[in-house]
Each structure stands twice: as structure tokens, then as C-alpha cells.
Design an enzyme around this catalytic site. Structure first.
Site, PDB file in Angstrom:
ATOM      1  N   ARG A   9       0.855  -1.189   0.000  1.00  0.00           N
ATOM      2  CA  ARG A   9       0.000   0.000   0.000  1.00  0.00           C
ATOM      3  C   ARG A   9       0.890   1.238   0.000  1.00  0.00           C
ATOM      4  NH1 ARG A   9       1.242   1.879   4.592  1.00  0.00           N
ATOM      5  NH2 ARG A   9       0.030   3.786   4.265  1.00  0.00           N
ATOM      6  N   GLY A  10       0.284   2.343  -0.383  1.00  0.00           N
ATOM      7  CA  GLY A  10       1.039   3.577  -0.504  1.00  0.00           C
ATOM      8  C   GLY A  10       1.483   3.764  -1.944  1.00  0.00           C
ATOM      9  N   ALA A  11       1.215   4.940  -2.499  1.00  0.00           N
ATOM     10  CA  ALA A  11       1.459   5.172  -3.922  1.00  0.00           C
ATOM     11  C   ALA A  11       2.899   4.889  -4.359  1.00  0.00           C
ATOM     12  CB  ALA A  11       1.052   6.599  -4.275  1.00  0.00           C
ATOM     13  N   ARG A  16      -5.058  -1.593  -9.292  1.00  0.00           N
ATOM     14  CA  ARG A  16      -5.457  -0.393  -8.532  1.00  0.00           C
ATOM     15  C   ARG A  16      -5.630   0.749  -9.529  1.00  0.00           C
ATOM     16  NH1 ARG A  16      -4.155  -0.086  -3.011  1.00  0.00           N
ATOM     17  NH2 ARG A  16      -5.072   1.986  -3.011  1.00  0.00           N
ATOM     18  N   ASN A  58      -4.629  15.463   2.305  1.00  0.00           N
ATOM     19  CA  ASN A  58      -3.969  14.366   3.016  1.00  0.00           C
ATOM     20  C   ASN A  58      -5.023  13.584   3.794  1.00  0.00           C
ATOM     21  OD1 ASN A  58      -1.483  13.002   3.705  1.00  0.00           O
ATOM     22  ND2 ASN A  58      -1.699  13.814   5.755  1.00  0.00           N
ATOM     23  N   LYS A  59      -4.585  12.574   4.500  1.00  0.00           N
ATOM     24  CA  LYS A  59      -5.497  11.700   5.238  1.00  0.00           C
ATOM     25  C   LYS A  59      -6.428  12.503   6.143  1.00  0.00           C
ATOM     26  CE  LYS A  59      -5.301   8.054   4.753  1.00  0.00           C
ATOM     27  NZ  LYS A  59      -6.007   7.260   3.716  1.00  0.00           N
ATOM     28  N   GLN A 102      -4.197   3.424  10.382  1.00  0.00           N
ATOM     29  CA  GLN A 102      -2.822   3.379   9.868  1.00  0.00           C
ATOM     30  C   GLN A 102      -1.816   3.865  10.902  1.00  0.00           C
ATOM     31  OE1 GLN A 102      -5.430   4.770   8.239  1.00  0.00           O
ATOM     32  NE2 GLN A 102      -5.235   4.586   6.015  1.00  0.00           N
ATOM     33  N   ASP A 134      -1.097  13.611  -0.146  1.00  0.00           N
ATOM     34  CA  ASP A 134      -1.479  12.866  -1.344  1.00  0.00           C
ATOM     35  C   ASP A 134      -1.521  13.775  -2.563  1.00  0.00           C
ATOM     36  OD1 ASP A 134      -2.654   9.893  -0.707  1.00  0.00           O
ATOM     37  OD2 ASP A 134      -2.718  11.216   1.020  1.00  0.00           O
TER      38      ASP A 134
END
Length: 367
Positions: free
Chosen positions: A65-67, A106, A269-270, A218, A259
Site C-alpha cells: 500500500r502507498g502510492a 489499482r 492528506n489523510k 494506519q 497525497d
């Protein structure tokens, strides 16, 4: 705007001083070994993948996970795609098919499509220009390209971390949000966690406060685990305790990832990041967004960016156990947006950008 050049000797020095203890992605010529992040923090299990379909499944099921981590994984997946190719023509065909398979794992991951396109275009250029005269040569050269994707990401994070250290003093405590560490980037370093990791490696004592980051947790599942693996002091708090820890002066700065960052300084962002920024601004605590320049969106306006929403059950339940009535209406946005007035600076691999962001960001990018 603060753009000091990082002396190469300093960059090379830190590469020798800091060695990540947690390696989410390990390449070994004929196989890719991935830390299964869906099992963390209770099980540290590595899985070997040798086929494109297995790489795609690892991305789809959130083992990776994570770009940036997804992009690195996809790059190596393209190398695996030609393990059994019998000719250069077949290799290009196999790579084209592999790109489609990986991209579909994805569909919203920009880094994924970027990495597979880079690898496929590199292969085509090598064959067309006669620089790869056999499948063996092509595989070796593509492996070099995949390694470059990893190395470029890692070097950008090292630079972000070194610039970030300029905002850290010995004994400081940093508040973060979500997981913007090496698990998300695939390198073992990260963006928002890079200053804390590099500072501690250099003997500057820094601790971190990590909110749990509901609903996917997370912070509690990944950030806390990652920092403990690096022997960095970390304290886990409930998301609702963020205001109090800042009010009690338990925090010297806030460092978060991003992001997407717009040209005027809006930071996506989150979810929960905006709250931290507003409270930090009110209490005079500096708030920094740390991200590579690839995160910058120089075209979109704040109203044009769609904020993703996820399943209501992520809020209604935890690991399949309902904690609220099943029928309750839920609003579950994944991200929020922080206006530039609350952002003290944006820290990138090129330097530290201060307000006014619209002017200084374009100067940095030469646009």
C-alpha cells in the site's frame, strides 16, 4: 523560500549512517519479496512473488500500500513479466499484457500507471535502438530501470528528511498523521517520518506522537509499528486527543505527508490532517507538509479535486465487529483539505517552500 543545496557528500554520508531496519520490498533477481502489510502489526510475514499475476494480487489485496510503494512494486513486476519470454518480440508482447494486468489492480493509483508506462517505454526503446539484443540483455537492463525507480524515490526521501531536520531541535516531539513512512513508500524511510528517522540516526533525539487514524488505523497499526522497529520513541493517542496534546505543549511541530498539493498551497492528506493544522495554527505550533514534487498538482483548483469516500462499514465496524447500529448513515471521506493559511511550509526534495506558495512553488519548478 528556502532552497539550500544539499552537498552530495552530506547525502552520501547519510546513506551510510541511516540504514532502514524495516524493508517492505526486497528484489532478488528472480523474485520479489514483499512485507504483507495487511497482517501488521501482529504478524510480520514476507511473501515471495514470481509472476505478474501474483504482483497484481499483492497490490489489490493491500499487501502493498502507498502510492510510491505500489509504483516500485509494479516496476519489478514488469521485470518478472519477461522471465519466460522466448524472443524480444514476445517480451514486448508480454510486457504490454503485464502493464494491463498491473494497471487494473489499482486503477486510481497514478504511480502504478507511471511505473508500468516507464518500464514498457524503456523496453521498446531498448529493442528499437538495438541496445538489447536478447531477452537476457533486455531483462538485465529493465532490472536496472526498476532499481532506478526505487533509488530515485529513496534519494528524494533522504533529501526531504535532511531539509526536514532543519525544522527539528534535539529533544523535540513531532505530531504526525496516518502513515507517511517507509511502509507507504516502499523504501523503509518515508516522507513525514524521514526527519525523525534521520535525526535519530545523527544523534538528535526526536520522539513522535501518532494518532490512531480511524477508520483504517494506519497510525496505530503501521506508524507505531514502523517507528518501534527503528527504536524511535513513539506515543500512540486517540484521534480525539490531538487538541489536548498540543494545548499541553507536548508537541513542537506537526509533520504530515500529502497525497496532493495544489499550486496555491492547499494540502490534501489523510482525514484528520485539517484538524491538526487548525489547532496548530491557533496555538502557534508550526505545521509542515512533507512530500516529493511529484505530489504537486499545478493545474487543479480546490473545487475540482474529488475527495474519495469509502465503505460505511469501515466506520460502523472494526475488523468485522460492528460498533454501531448497522443501519446508521455514515460519511466516510478518506482525505481532507488544509487551506494554505494553516501551512507553515512545504518540504520537498528540492528545498523548503514558504508562503506565498503559488509564487514560490512555481519558481521552484521553473513554471
Amino acid at each position: 523560500m528556502h532552497f539550500p543545496l544539499i552537498p552530495m557528500v552530506k547525502l552520501e554520508e547519510i546513506k551510510q549512517i541511516f540504514k532502514p531496519k524495516l524493508l517492505p520490498i526486497i528484489w532478488n533477481k528472480t523474485k520479489l519479496t514483499l512485507l504483507d502489510q495487511s497482517r501488521l502489526p501482529f504478524e510480520k510475514i514476507y511473501v515471495d512473488v514470481t509472476k505478474v499475476e501474483e504482483v497484481s494480487d499483492a497490490i489489490r489485496t493491500m499487501k502493498v500500500r502507498g502510492a510510491p510503494a505500489i509504483g516500485i512494486t509494479a516496476g519489478y513486476g514488469m521485470v518478472l513479466a519477461i522471465q519466460d519470454s522466448i524472443s524480444l518480440e514476445k517480451a514486448i508482447s508480454d510486457l504490454t499484457k503485464a502493464k494491463k494486468i498491473l494497471d487494473e489492480s489499482r486503477p486510481t493509483a497514478v504511480n502504478l500507471m507511471w511505473a508500468t508506462s516507464r518500464m514498457l517505454n524503456k523496453a521498446k526503446d531498448l529493442v528499437e535502438q538495438g541496445n538489447a539484443k536478447s531477452v537476457k540483455e533486455l531483462k538485465e537492463l529493465l532490472e536496472i530501470e526498476a532499481n532506478k525507480i526505487f533509488e530515485e524515490e529513496y534519494e528524494a526521501e533522504l533529501k526531504i528528511g535532511l531539509y526536514g531536520i532543519e525544522k527539528v531541535n534535539d529533544g523535540d516531539t513531532i505530531l504526525t498523521q496516518c502513515n507517511a513512512g517507509g511502509l507507504a513508500t516502499g523504501t523503509g524511510l518515508g516522507t513525514a517520518l524521514a526527519p525523525a528517522k534521520l535525526a535519530n540516526a545523527l544523534g538528535i533525539k526526536v520522539s513522535v506522537i501518532a494518532p490512531e487514524t480511524r477508520p483504517w488505523l494506519q497510525g496505530s497499526r503501521l506508524t507505531v509499528y514502523e517507528l518501534m522497529e527503528e527504536n524511535i520513541p513513539v506515543t500512540l493517542i486517540a484521534d480525539t486527543a490531538v487538541g489536548l496534546v498540543m494545548f499541553k505543549k507536548m508537541v513542537n511541530s506537526v509533520m504530515v505527508g500529502a497525497d496532493r498539493i495544489l499550486s496555491d498551497g492547499h494540502v490534501f492528506n489523510k482525514i484528520g490532517t485539517f484538524k491538526e493544522a487548525v489547532i496548530a495554527h491557533e496555538l502557534g505550533i508550526p505545521f509542515y507538509a512533507l512530500a516529493p514534487s511529484s505530489t504537486f498538482d499545478m493545474i487543479s483548483t480546490v473545487d475540482q479535486v474529488k475527495i474519495e469516500e469509502r465503505s460505511p462499514d469501515e466506520v460502523r465496524s472494526i475488523k468485522g465487529v460492528y460498533i454501531s447500529p448497522k443501519e446508521v448513515k455514515v460519511y466516510n471521506p478518506v482525505f481532507d483539505v488544509t487551506p494554505p493559511k494553516y501551512v507553515s511550509a512545504i518540504i520537498t526534495e528540492y528545498g523548503i517552500i514558504y508562503p506565498p506558495f503559488d509564487k514560490n512553488m512555481r519558481r521552484m519548478l521553473g513554471k
